[in-house]
Design a protein around this motif. Structure first.
Motif, PDB file in Angstrom:
ATOM      1  N   PHE A   1      -6.511   0.126  -4.728  1.00 18.00           N
ATOM      2  CA  PHE A   1      -5.578   0.986  -4.003  1.00 18.00           C
ATOM      3  C   PHE A   1      -4.751   1.781  -5.014  1.00 18.00           C
TER       4      PHE A   1
ATOM      5  N   GLN B   1       0.822  -1.212   0.000  1.00 17.44           N
ATOM      6  CA  GLN B   1       0.000   0.000   0.000  1.00 17.44           C
ATOM      7  C   GLN B   1       0.855   1.262   0.000  1.00 17.44           C
TER       8      GLN B   1
ATOM      9  N   GLN C   1      -7.155   4.317  -1.096  1.00 15.56           N
ATOM     10  CA  GLN C   1      -8.044   3.185  -1.312  1.00 15.56           C
ATOM     11  C   GLN C   1      -9.417   3.716  -1.711  1.00 15.56           C
TER      12      GLN C   1
END
Length: 298
Positions: free
Chosen positions: A224, A16, A256
Motif C-alpha cells: 500500500f 491505508q 494498493q
C-alpha cells in the motif's frame, strides 16, 4: 484515544488513509505525505485481506462515551459480493459515540450483524463495538474512524490545525501514538503462476505447498502507499540456494498494488523442498518495509 481495532499495526493491520489536510483538490496527510485522498475525513484502519475480516476482527471504542447513533444490517462486499450501498449510507454499518463537551467519534464500514452496542448505552474505552467489515462505500475491509468537535473534523494525529508536517506523538490525541508509515508491504505468498489480483486481496492466492507438477514458482507481494519511483525487490531462496532475485520499479502512485516474479519449472531447476520468498519495498534507496513467505515444492 486508544487504537480502535484489535490488531497490531504493521503486522495484522495497517493505516491505508489519513485525514486530508489540503483545502483544495490536492492531497496532504498530517505528515505532509499523500497517504489519503481528496476530502477524506477520517483514518482508515485496514486489514490485509478479506479473509481476515471474515475471520472476525473486533472494533474497539477509542474513548468512553454514550452511543448516540448506530446502524446495522447493511450488506458486506467481502469475497466478491456485488452488493452496493444505498444513497446516504456511505458509512455502512456504524456507531456514533458522544464523547461529551462537543466531541464525537464515528465508526464506519463494520461487518453486517456485528454491532454489539445499543442506542443510549454508555461504553468504556476498549469496549467491543462490533467487527471490521466492508459495508457501505468501502473498497477494502477496514474501519473508518472520524473524530469531530462541534461538528468539525479533527485529525487525532494532528489536532492543531496550524501544525504542519509534524509526526511528534506529543502533539497527538493517541494514548500510544502509532508510527507514521507512508507505505508498506501487506502480504506475500507463492503461486504456481501469476495470481489473480482478487485472489490476493481475498487471501486465497498463497499456497503453503505446490504439487510436483507445478508449471512455475511465482512469488508475489501486496503493498500500500506506493509512490512513483519506488522499487520492490523480490527474492526467492530454495534448496539449492538463490533461485531468483529481481527488482521492479513502481511507475506511478498507487494506493494498493502487487508485484510478482518467478520462473518456469523444468528438469534443470525443479528441486523439491522449502522455498523462502523475501519482498523489500525501497524508497529513495532506503528500505521501507520487508515481508517473507514460505512454501514447499513437493
Amino acid at each position: 484515544m486508544r487504537l480502535p481495532v484489535e490488531c497490531t499495526l504493521g503486522a495484522s493491520c495497517y493505516i491505508q488513509n489519513h485525514v486530508d489536510h489540503d483545502p483544495g483538490p490536492g492531497i496532504r496527510d498530517f505528515a505532509c505525505g499523500d497517504l489519503s485522498y481528496d476530502g477524506h475525513q477520517g483514518t482508515d484502519f485496514a486489514l490485509p485481506t478479506h479473509r481476515d475480516a471474515a475471520a472476525g476482527v473486533n472494533v474497539l471504542a477509542a474513548a468512553p462515551g454514550r452511543v448516540s447513533a448506530l446502524r446495522d444490517g447493511e450488506p458486506d462486499r467481502l469475497f466478491g459480493a456485488s452488493d452496493g450501498f444505498a444513497e446516504g449510507r456511505d458509512c455502512g454499518n456504524g456507531v456514533v459515540i458522544d464523547l461529551g463537551a462537543g466531541w464525537e467519534a464515528q465508526y464506519c464500514h463494520m461487518r453486517a450483524g456485528s454491532v454489539t452496542v445499543r442506542l443510549g448505552e454508555t461504553v468504556a474505552a476498549g469496549a467491543v463495538l462490533g467487527q471490521v467489515g466492508m459495508s457501505g462505500n468501502a473498497e477494502f475491509p477496514h474501519l473508518h474512524l472520524s473524530l469531530r468537535h462541534d461538528g468539525q473534523v479533527v485529525d487525532p494525529f494532528q489536532p492543531n490545525a496550524k501544525a504542519a508536517c509534524s509526526t511528534d506523538p506529543a502533539g497527538q490525541l493517541w494514548l500510544n501514538a502509532p508510527d507514521y508509515a507512508a507505505g508498506g508491504l501487506i502480504s506475500a505468498g507463492f503461486s504456481p503462476g501469476l495470481p489473480d489480483y482478487d485472489q490476493i486481496r481475498y487471501g486465497k492466492a498463497h499456497l503453503q505447498s505446490l504439487p510436483p507438477d507445478a508449471p512455475a514458482l511465482v512469488f508475489w507481494a501486496l503493498a500500500f502507499g506506493g509512490q512513483n519511483g519506488d522499487e520492490v525487490r523480490l527474492r526467492i531462496d530454495g534448496p539449492a540456494g538463490g533461485f531468483l532475485d529481481q527488482t521492479v520499479m513502481i511507475e506511478r502512485d498507487q494506493a494498493q498494488f502487487f508485484r510478482a516474479s518467478g520462473r518456469k519449472l523444468g528438469t534443470v531447476n525443479r528441486r523439491s523442498g522449502r522455498y523462502t520468498g523475501t519482498a523489500i519495498l525501497i524508497r529513495d534507496g532506503v528500505e521501507v518495509s520487508r515481508i517473507r513467505a514460505e512454501t514447499v515444492l513437493e
